[in-house]
Design a protein around this motif. Sequence first.
Motif, PDB file in Angstrom:
ATOM      1  N   THR A 297    -134.140 -75.118-125.404  1.00 29.20           N
ATOM      2  CA  THR A 297    -133.068 -75.504-124.485  1.00 29.20           C
ATOM      3  C   THR A 297    -132.538 -76.879-124.874  1.00 29.20           C
ATOM      4  O   THR A 297    -133.183 -77.635-125.589  1.00 29.20           O
ATOM      5  CB  THR A 297    -133.577 -75.535-123.043  1.00 29.20           C
ATOM      6  N   GLY A 298    -131.342 -77.190-124.377  1.00 31.05           N
ATOM      7  CA  GLY A 298    -130.725 -78.480-124.667  1.00 31.05           C
ATOM      8  C   GLY A 298    -130.004 -78.531-125.994  1.00 31.05           C
ATOM      9  O   GLY A 298    -129.719 -79.611-126.507  1.00 31.05           O
ATOM     10  N   LEU A 299    -129.693 -77.374-126.574  1.00 30.18           N
ATOM     11  CA  LEU A 299    -129.020 -77.324-127.872  1.00 30.18           C
ATOM     12  C   LEU A 299    -127.550 -77.727-127.730  1.00 30.18           C
ATOM     13  O   LEU A 299    -126.908 -77.466-126.717  1.00 30.18           O
ATOM     14  CB  LEU A 299    -129.102 -75.916-128.462  1.00 30.18           C
ATOM     15  N   GLY A 300    -127.027 -78.358-128.752  1.00 28.61           N
ATOM     16  CA  GLY A 300    -125.616 -78.715-128.797  1.00 28.61           C
ATOM     17  C   GLY A 300    -125.102 -78.653-130.218  1.00 28.61           C
ATOM     18  O   GLY A 300    -125.877 -78.434-131.170  1.00 28.61           O
ATOM     19  N   LEU A 301    -123.811 -78.837-130.393  1.00 27.67           N
ATOM     20  CA  LEU A 301    -123.249 -78.812-131.744  1.00 27.67           C
ATOM     21  C   LEU A 301    -123.792 -79.941-132.607  1.00 27.67           C
ATOM     22  O   LEU A 301    -123.729 -79.879-133.839  1.00 27.67           O
ATOM     23  CB  LEU A 301    -121.721 -78.895-131.666  1.00 27.67           C
ATOM     24  N   ASP A 302    -124.331 -80.976-131.971  1.00 22.83           N
ATOM     25  CA  ASP A 302    -124.891 -82.090-132.728  1.00 22.83           C
ATOM     26  C   ASP A 302    -126.384 -81.933-133.004  1.00 22.83           C
ATOM     27  O   ASP A 302    -127.004 -82.808-133.608  1.00 22.83           O
ATOM     28  CB  ASP A 302    -124.649 -83.401-131.979  1.00 22.83           C
TER      29      ASP A 302
END
Length: 476
Positions: free
Chosen positions: A347-352
């Motif tokens: 969890t907490g994934l982003g494009l960065d």
Amino acid sequence: MSGPVLAVDQGTSGTKALVVCPERGVLGAATAPVRPRYLPGGRVEVDPAHLLGSVLDAGARALAEAGEPVVAAGLANQGETVLAWDPATGEPLTDAIVWQDRRAESVCAELARHDAELLALSGLPLDPYFAAPKMAWIRRHLTRSGVVTTSDAWLVHRLTGAFVTDAATASRTQLLDLDTVDWSPRAVELYGLGGEKLPEVVDAAGEFGVITALGGPPIPLTGLLVDQQASLLAHGVTEPGAAKCTYGTGAFLLAHTGDRPRRGSSGLVSCVAWRLAGRGTDYCLDGQVYAAASAVRWLTDLGVIEGPHALDAVGAKVPDSGDVTFVPALSGLAAPWWRGDARGSLTGLGLDTSPGNLVHALCDGIAGQVVALADAVAADLGAPLVSLRVDGGLTRSELLMQTQADLLQAPVEVAESADTTALGVAAAARLGLDPALTVEEAVGARAPVRVYEPRIDAARAEARMARFRAAVDRTP
């Protein structure tokens, strides 16, 4: 002190053999791979011939490298891996069902109403991780012929002709009465195994037979001990108040509890630590993380890293997980949650999000589970751990070990040798050969090669652990 001994650690993904001399150290070493098959439905199995072949291969090559005779041998085993086999010929009748295998969940579901009774008898909760559910599953679905045992009994029979298992391995089945240290007729009955011929429960140190299949002079087999308890012995954890954790395919934390079984209330397993050459029975609390190196392998298979050796290099590219939380429940969650059906989560994934963030999150996830085990030990024993002694291949990762010290808020002491299981069963073999030795003499003094101290304060550690615990609670 006696001469060199051959110590064989038959593990999940390979077998390690050492020729160990008390005065001169390791004289010869060899490894042989074992390749379990990971199949759909949580099934994990291995060809028994590969287990035996790896023992003979690694043992013979370690002896050849040492170039001198040994006075005895010791064998450590996986613990909860089981198979059916023909006691007349020694031939396997099934594949070996590996400790990670989940196929016996149906057996556990049927026995759910007896969970409290089995826990009181054996110290173990109902879970397909343990041997008895797998043994019952084999009898219901594969064969009624021969005997069904843990893998150590089969290996010892093939090596010496004996039909035995050590008390610590037997305590991992859920068929052993933890107080009498003998098979429990009631537990055997509940699992529908009443007609089975079970191996004799023996000390970890004694005379079990003679090995003749390694191409040299006959070698007395005088040490038998399940892998994690062998590691506990090698760390010198022979009195209550200390603990060790081994980071292998899974991670396994054991804390010594003295000469009486201590059934905890915090989700840990109570089992036999060892019974050494007639000296009585020692007990321990045991907690498990199902996926440690196997979670690293999963990340490797996805192409995020090139292997365990790359954890530190990839992780060094970023300062932290970047708010990514990884619960590496890739084979379910063991102690203290006992949620075999749990699935891993990211969890907490982003494009960065970068590979380095994922590596940090994995280290947080492995270390966080170990902290949960340490907290359970502290709750059951009434005092926190003042340090943690560690071993296993993943202790080579500075990132993981520093993460462990930070989240645990206690020093992490890394063993000089990654082969503590083999060293522990070597100590048992020396005691079996010479019962006059003290346990301390058989084990020897072993100082840590490195100590990791916490680098963050308790408030930051608790904040990271709170985020991890919340993610576990949300895990499907």
